[in-house]
Design a protein around this motif. Structure first.
Motif, PDB file in Angstrom:
ATOM      1  N   LYS A  71      -9.483 -17.242  -1.840  1.00 40.56           N
ATOM      2  CA  LYS A  71      -8.982 -18.274  -0.927  1.00 40.56           C
ATOM      3  C   LYS A  71      -9.365 -17.959   0.519  1.00 40.56           C
ATOM      4  CE  LYS A  71      -4.682 -19.456  -1.423  1.00 40.56           C
ATOM      5  NZ  LYS A  71      -3.230 -19.234  -1.576  1.00 40.56           N
ATOM      6  N   TRP A  72      -9.485 -16.685   0.837  1.00 41.57           N
ATOM      7  CA  TRP A  72      -9.808 -16.279   2.207  1.00 41.57           C
ATOM      8  C   TRP A  72     -11.263 -16.590   2.595  1.00 41.57           C
ATOM      9  CZ3 TRP A  72      -7.161 -10.925   3.492  1.00 41.57           C
ATOM     10  CH2 TRP A  72      -5.770 -11.080   3.418  1.00 41.57           C
ATOM     11  N   GLU A  73     -12.085 -16.937   1.625  1.00 41.63           N
ATOM     12  CA  GLU A  73     -13.490 -17.256   1.924  1.00 41.63           C
ATOM     13  C   GLU A  73     -13.591 -18.327   3.007  1.00 41.63           C
ATOM     14  OE1 GLU A  73     -16.456 -16.285   1.042  1.00 41.63           O
ATOM     15  OE2 GLU A  73     -16.134 -14.911  -0.639  1.00 41.63           O
ATOM     16  N   SER A  74     -12.634 -19.254   3.008  1.00 36.35           N
ATOM     17  CA  SER A  74     -12.703 -20.356   3.977  1.00 36.35           C
ATOM     18  C   SER A  74     -12.473 -19.885   5.407  1.00 36.35           C
ATOM     19  CB  SER A  74     -11.663 -21.434   3.619  1.00 36.35           C
ATOM     20  OG  SER A  74     -10.354 -20.881   3.639  1.00 36.35           O
ATOM     21  N   PHE A  75     -11.892 -18.685   5.584  1.00 35.80           N
ATOM     22  CA  PHE A  75     -11.662 -18.155   6.934  1.00 35.80           C
ATOM     23  C   PHE A  75     -12.770 -17.187   7.377  1.00 35.80           C
ATOM     24  CE2 PHE A  75      -7.346 -18.650   5.027  1.00 35.80           C
ATOM     25  CZ  PHE A  75      -6.901 -19.698   5.820  1.00 35.80           C
ATOM     26  N   ALA A  76     -13.599 -16.759   6.425  1.00 34.26           N
ATOM     27  CA  ALA A  76     -14.494 -15.627   6.689  1.00 34.26           C
ATOM     28  C   ALA A  76     -15.649 -15.959   7.628  1.00 34.26           C
ATOM     29  CB  ALA A  76     -15.043 -15.083   5.367  1.00 34.26           C
ATOM     30  N   TYR A  77     -15.980 -17.230   7.785  1.00 35.25           N
ATOM     31  CA  TYR A  77     -17.137 -17.593   8.603  1.00 35.25           C
ATOM     32  C   TYR A  77     -16.745 -18.428   9.827  1.00 35.25           C
ATOM     33  CZ  TYR A  77     -19.537 -16.115   4.368  1.00 35.25           C
ATOM     34  OH  TYR A  77     -19.978 -15.383   3.289  1.00 35.25           O
ATOM     35  N   THR A  78     -15.473 -18.449  10.160  1.00 33.38           N
ATOM     36  CA  THR A  78     -15.003 -19.317  11.249  1.00 33.38           C
ATOM     37  C   THR A  78     -14.736 -18.565  12.548  1.00 33.38           C
ATOM     38  OG1 THR A  78     -12.675 -19.026  10.631  1.00 33.38           O
ATOM     39  CG2 THR A  78     -13.895 -20.825   9.558  1.00 33.38           C
ATOM     40  N   ASN A  79     -14.556 -17.252  12.462  1.00 30.10           N
ATOM     41  CA  ASN A  79     -14.162 -16.436  13.626  1.00 30.10           C
ATOM     42  C   ASN A  79     -12.831 -16.897  14.217  1.00 30.10           C
ATOM     43  OD1 ASN A  79     -14.590 -14.220  15.330  1.00 30.10           O
ATOM     44  ND2 ASN A  79     -15.340 -15.540  16.976  1.00 30.10           N
ATOM     45  N   GLN A  80     -12.023 -17.541  13.387  1.00 26.00           N
ATOM     46  CA  GLN A  80     -10.686 -17.950  13.806  1.00 26.00           C
ATOM     47  C   GLN A  80      -9.661 -17.125  13.047  1.00 26.00           C
ATOM     48  OE1 GLN A  80     -10.448 -22.149  13.072  1.00 26.00           O
ATOM     49  NE2 GLN A  80     -11.518 -22.685  14.983  1.00 26.00           N
ATOM     50  N   SER A  81      -8.561 -16.795  13.722  1.00 27.62           N
ATOM     51  CA  SER A  81      -7.520 -16.013  13.046  1.00 27.62           C
ATOM     52  C   SER A  81      -6.711 -16.914  12.114  1.00 27.62           C
ATOM     53  CB  SER A  81      -6.596 -15.352  14.074  1.00 27.62           C
ATOM     54  OG  SER A  81      -5.838 -16.321  14.768  1.00 27.62           O
ATOM     55  N   PHE A  82      -6.052 -16.302  11.156  1.00 28.69           N
ATOM     56  CA  PHE A  82      -5.163 -17.038  10.254  1.00 28.69           C
ATOM     57  C   PHE A  82      -3.930 -16.181   9.994  1.00 28.69           C
ATOM     58  CE2 PHE A  82      -7.731 -14.381   7.575  1.00 28.69           C
ATOM     59  CZ  PHE A  82      -6.914 -13.995   6.522  1.00 28.69           C
ATOM     60  N   GLU A  83      -2.848 -16.865   9.623  1.00 29.33           N
ATOM     61  CA  GLU A  83      -1.579 -16.183   9.369  1.00 29.33           C
ATOM     62  C   GLU A  83      -1.572 -15.689   7.936  1.00 29.33           C
ATOM     63  OE1 GLU A  83       1.891 -14.596   8.828  1.00 29.33           O
ATOM     64  OE2 GLU A  83       1.635 -16.430   7.657  1.00 29.33           O
ATOM     65  N   LEU A  84      -1.388 -14.352   7.755  1.00 29.68           N
ATOM     66  CA  LEU A  84      -1.565 -13.804   6.406  1.00 29.68           C
ATOM     67  C   LEU A  84      -0.266 -13.513   5.663  1.00 29.68           C
ATOM     68  CD1 LEU A  84      -1.042 -10.438   6.465  1.00 29.68           C
ATOM     69  CD2 LEU A  84      -3.199 -10.504   7.666  1.00 29.68           C
ATOM     70  N   PHE A  85       0.883 -13.515   6.347  1.00 31.83           N
ATOM     71  CA  PHE A  85       2.128 -13.148   5.662  1.00 31.83           C
ATOM     72  C   PHE A  85       2.410 -14.090   4.486  1.00 31.83           C
ATOM     73  CE2 PHE A  85       6.537 -12.330   4.834  1.00 31.83           C
ATOM     74  CZ  PHE A  85       6.778 -11.031   5.270  1.00 31.83           C
ATOM     75  N   GLU A  86       2.268 -15.390   4.718  1.00 31.19           N
ATOM     76  CA  GLU A  86       2.538 -16.359   3.648  1.00 31.19           C
ATOM     77  C   GLU A  86       1.548 -16.210   2.495  1.00 31.19           C
ATOM     78  OE1 GLU A  86       2.857 -21.202   2.975  1.00 31.19           O
ATOM     79  OE2 GLU A  86       2.805 -20.371   5.006  1.00 31.19           O
ATOM     80  N   GLN A  87       0.281 -15.928   2.833  1.00 28.08           N
ATOM     81  CA  GLN A  87      -0.745 -15.751   1.796  1.00 28.08           C
ATOM     82  C   GLN A  87      -0.438 -14.513   0.943  1.00 28.08           C
ATOM     83  OE1 GLN A  87      -4.049 -17.360   1.701  1.00 28.08           O
ATOM     84  NE2 GLN A  87      -3.772 -18.749   3.406  1.00 28.08           N
ATOM     85  N   VAL A  88      -0.084 -13.422   1.612  1.00 27.65           N
ATOM     86  CA  VAL A  88       0.234 -12.190   0.892  1.00 27.65           C
ATOM     87  C   VAL A  88       1.509 -12.376   0.065  1.00 27.65           C
ATOM     88  CG1 VAL A  88       0.870  -9.751   1.156  1.00 27.65           C
ATOM     89  CG2 VAL A  88      -0.935 -10.722   2.579  1.00 27.65           C
ATOM     90  N   SER A  89       2.456 -13.151   0.602  1.00 22.11           N
ATOM     91  CA  SER A  89       3.705 -13.400  -0.109  1.00 22.11           C
ATOM     92  C   SER A  89       3.468 -14.107  -1.444  1.00 22.11           C
ATOM     93  CB  SER A  89       4.646 -14.235   0.768  1.00 22.11           C
ATOM     94  OG  SER A  89       5.855 -14.495   0.104  1.00 22.11           O
ATOM     95  N   LEU A  90       2.619 -15.125  -1.444  1.00 18.49           N
ATOM     96  CA  LEU A  90       2.291 -15.821  -2.695  1.00 18.49           C
ATOM     97  C   LEU A  90       1.574 -14.887  -3.671  1.00 18.49           C
ATOM     98  CD1 LEU A  90       1.110 -19.315  -1.407  1.00 18.49           C
ATOM     99  CD2 LEU A  90       3.092 -18.861  -2.868  1.00 18.49           C
ATOM    100  N   MET A  91       0.714 -14.014  -3.133  1.00 19.73           N
ATOM    101  CA  MET A  91      -0.027 -13.088  -3.993  1.00 19.73           C
ATOM    102  C   MET A  91       0.913 -12.085  -4.659  1.00 19.73           C
ATOM    103  SD  MET A  91      -1.347  -9.814  -4.290  1.00 19.73           S
ATOM    104  CE  MET A  91      -1.127  -9.212  -2.626  1.00 19.73           C
ATOM    105  N   THR A  92       1.849 -11.489  -3.889  1.00 20.26           N
ATOM    106  CA  THR A  92       2.767 -10.503  -4.482  1.00 20.26           C
ATOM    107  C   THR A  92       3.728 -11.179  -5.466  1.00 20.26           C
ATOM    108  OG1 THR A  92       4.290 -10.690  -2.597  1.00 20.26           O
ATOM    109  CG2 THR A  92       2.654  -8.930  -2.512  1.00 20.26           C
ATOM    110  N   LEU A  93       4.106 -12.422  -5.172  1.00 18.87           N
ATOM    111  CA  LEU A  93       4.963 -13.159  -6.108  1.00 18.87           C
ATOM    112  C   LEU A  93       4.222 -13.416  -7.412  1.00 18.87           C
ATOM    113  CD1 LEU A  93       7.667 -14.578  -6.596  1.00 18.87           C
ATOM    114  CD2 LEU A  93       6.685 -16.647  -5.609  1.00 18.87           C
ATOM    115  N   ASP A  94       2.970 -13.840  -7.306  1.00 23.85           N
ATOM    116  CA  ASP A  94       2.121 -14.057  -8.485  1.00 23.85           C
ATOM    117  C   ASP A  94       2.017 -12.771  -9.305  1.00 23.85           C
ATOM    118  OD1 ASP A  94       0.281 -15.261 -10.221  1.00 23.85           O
ATOM    119  OD2 ASP A  94      -1.407 -14.606  -9.014  1.00 23.85           O
ATOM    120  N   SER A  95       1.791 -11.652  -8.610  1.00 22.71           N
ATOM    121  CA  SER A  95       1.623 -10.363  -9.265  1.00 22.71           C
ATOM    122  C   SER A  95       2.891  -9.911  -9.982  1.00 22.71           C
ATOM    123  CB  SER A  95       1.206  -9.313  -8.224  1.00 22.71           C
ATOM    124  OG  SER A  95       1.144  -8.031  -8.791  1.00 22.71           O
TER     125      SER A  95
END
Length: 492
Positions: free
Chosen positions: A172-196
């Motif tokens: 999912k992070w691929e969409s941020f990798a070429y923009t040079n813009q920051s993104f908020e990661l707490f919510e993304q990591v939260s969904l990942m740990t919940l999934d895990s």
């Protein structure tokens, strides 16, 4: 006529009953207030040997501890000013002795004193009396029954599930990798740990990382976490009746019902499956026994297992403890590495060398990344997922003296440096008899996700959006945690 007289007598008697009820309410309020005053005087007497910051008679230190990300910095400055320990007042009646010294921590955590019940009583209606909040013989029995769930042979099986969840997030992070813009990661990591954790606890594929908040159980878990944090920081809500009658209390009970019904349904279906002998043998022989499988087969010395209520409590506790805490830990680890590119590069070089071209990380690799592990530990030291550990003192306790400083230096976790300091100088998973039973699970997940992230992306901080740290049930940031990423150049 007799009937009319009875009605008149009733109507004449109603004001008296009303006055009596009002009098009883007044007596109850006065009694409660008197009890609180007695407790306040006792707290003052208990802390009189410990000087601390000036305290307001009504608000305590609440006016100093603003909810704007400056709370921990204020506490750190007070720690420099008042060595070893100082009292913290939350309103006129609630007082904590805030300790910040290794010898004090050692004395406290080696004791068998019970956990503080001010915060934990807010979550008991959600997670029940599981390992986190239980005490006495119930806690000892459950601890023995749950310990096999965290044996390395069991944890070994979870690494693949953790890796799968991490890869979904990194895709999912691929969409941020070429923009040079920051993104908020707490919510993304939260969904990942919940999934895990849903995969590890239930063998349940929630698809929560791709479907977001559409799943009723996932929405309930998020809402419960938010409402418990809200109740903790809204002091009128500390009163059970006020919270019960509030709109937030209604939402909390509704979310509890959703979470409990989901857990109960999963347990019911699994128990029905285990009644069939072939199915039981298949589950017990399969390579990936999940947390629920192990709980259902656990037996004490009398060959007694856990009741349905106990099973639900331990599963809900595992969900609560293993989700938000790991999210906080991982988010700040990635932030620290983004802020310290020299350490990030050393970690990446170590990881690439260990993986030898493999796309994923395996159990055997986790002990081959010592520098990455030291960076994880250093981040946990600076940004502990659980910012405070509470105990309720039931008898006098004697302390000693000491001091500490916060600077990012993973080399402090070299074995030779660790051996020179007290083991109680660093307690991200608590210590003593009530230490975190799932600390190996959490460390494994943080290693897996950190390694896979650094293998794939180069992280950098966003200097315009520094996190404003707030201590809640877990450590959070008022404005989120923002980083920038770009793909790793294989030629570097």
């Amino acid at each position: 006529m007799e009937s009319s007289g009875a009605v008149v007598n009733f109507l004449l008697g109603w004001p008296r009953m009303h006055h009596l009820f009002a009098l009883l309410c007044l007596v109850a309020v006065v009694y409660k207030f008197t009890i609180l005053l007695v407790k306040r005087r006792a707290a003052f007497r208990s802390c009189e040997a410990f000087p601390g910051p000036p305290v307001h008679w009504l608000f305590g230190h609440l006016m100093e501890l603003k909810k704007d990300g400056t709370e921990l910095e204020k506490l750190r400055k007070w720690s420099e000013q008042y060595p070893c320990a100082y009292p913290l007042w939350f309103g006129p009646f609630i007082c904590f002795l805030n300790i910040h010294d290794t010898e004090y921590v050692k004395t406290l955590l080696k004791s068998t004193e019970p956990k503080d019940d001010l915060v934990y009583r807010f979550i008991t209606s959600w997670i029940g009396e599981g390992l986190l909040v239980s005490k006495g013989q119930r806690w000892f029995r459950h601890r023995r029954l749950l310990t096999p769930s965290f044996h390395y042979d069991v944890l070994k099986q979870y690494v693949k599930l953790m890796s799968d969840s991490a890869e979904i997030m990194l895709d999912k992070w691929e969409s941020f990798a070429y923009t040079n813009q920051s993104f908020e990661l707490f919510e993304q990591v939260s969904l990942m740990t919940l999934d895990s954790i849903l995969k590890c606890a239930f063998s349940y594929n929630s698809n929560c990382q791709t479907e977001g908040g559409t799943n009723a159980y996932i929405k309930a878990v998020y809402e419960l976490s938010d409402l418990v944090s809200l109740r903790l920081t809204t002091f009128p809500y500390h009163n059970d009746l006020i919270f019960y009658l509030s709109p937030h209390g209604f939402r909390y009970r509704k979310a509890c019902r959703v979470a409990h019904s989901h857990t109960e349904e999963v347990i019911r279906k699994r128990k029905e499956a285990l009644k069939e002998e072939k199915e039981r043998e298949r589950i017990q022989a399969k390579r990936n026994m999940d947390f629920l499988d192990i709980l259902l087969s656990a037996r004490d010395e009398s060959q007694q297992g856990l009741s349905d209520e106990d099973l639900r409590a331990e599963v809900d506790t595992f969900m609560f403890e293993g989700h938000d805490t790991t999210t906080s830990g991982l988010a700040f680890i990635l932030y620290c590495l983004a802020c310290h590119p020299e350490h990030q590069k050393m970690c990446r070089d170590e990881i690439i060398d260990v993986l030898h071209g493999k796309d994923s990380i395996e159990w055997e690799d986790l002990n081959k990344i010592p520098y990455t592990t030291m960076c994880i530990k250093e981040s946990l030291r600076l940004y502990p997922p659980v910012p405070g550990i509470g105990r309720k003192i039931t008898k006098p306790m004697t302390f000693f003296d000491g001091r500490t400083l916060p600077v990012f230096n993973p080399l402090r976790f070299l074995p030779e440096n660790v051996s020179k300091r007290s083991p109680h100088a660093y307690v991200p998973f608590s210590s003593g008899p009530r230490n975190c039973i799932g600390q190996k699970f959490a460390m494994n997940e943080m290693k897996v996700v950190t390694a896979l992230t650094l293998k794939r992306y180069q992280l950098s901080e966003d200097p315009t959006c520094k996190p404003k740290i707030i201590p809640r049930l877990v450590l959070r940031s008022v404005n989120g945690i923002h980083i920038k990423i770009k793909p790793v150049d294989p030629q570097e």
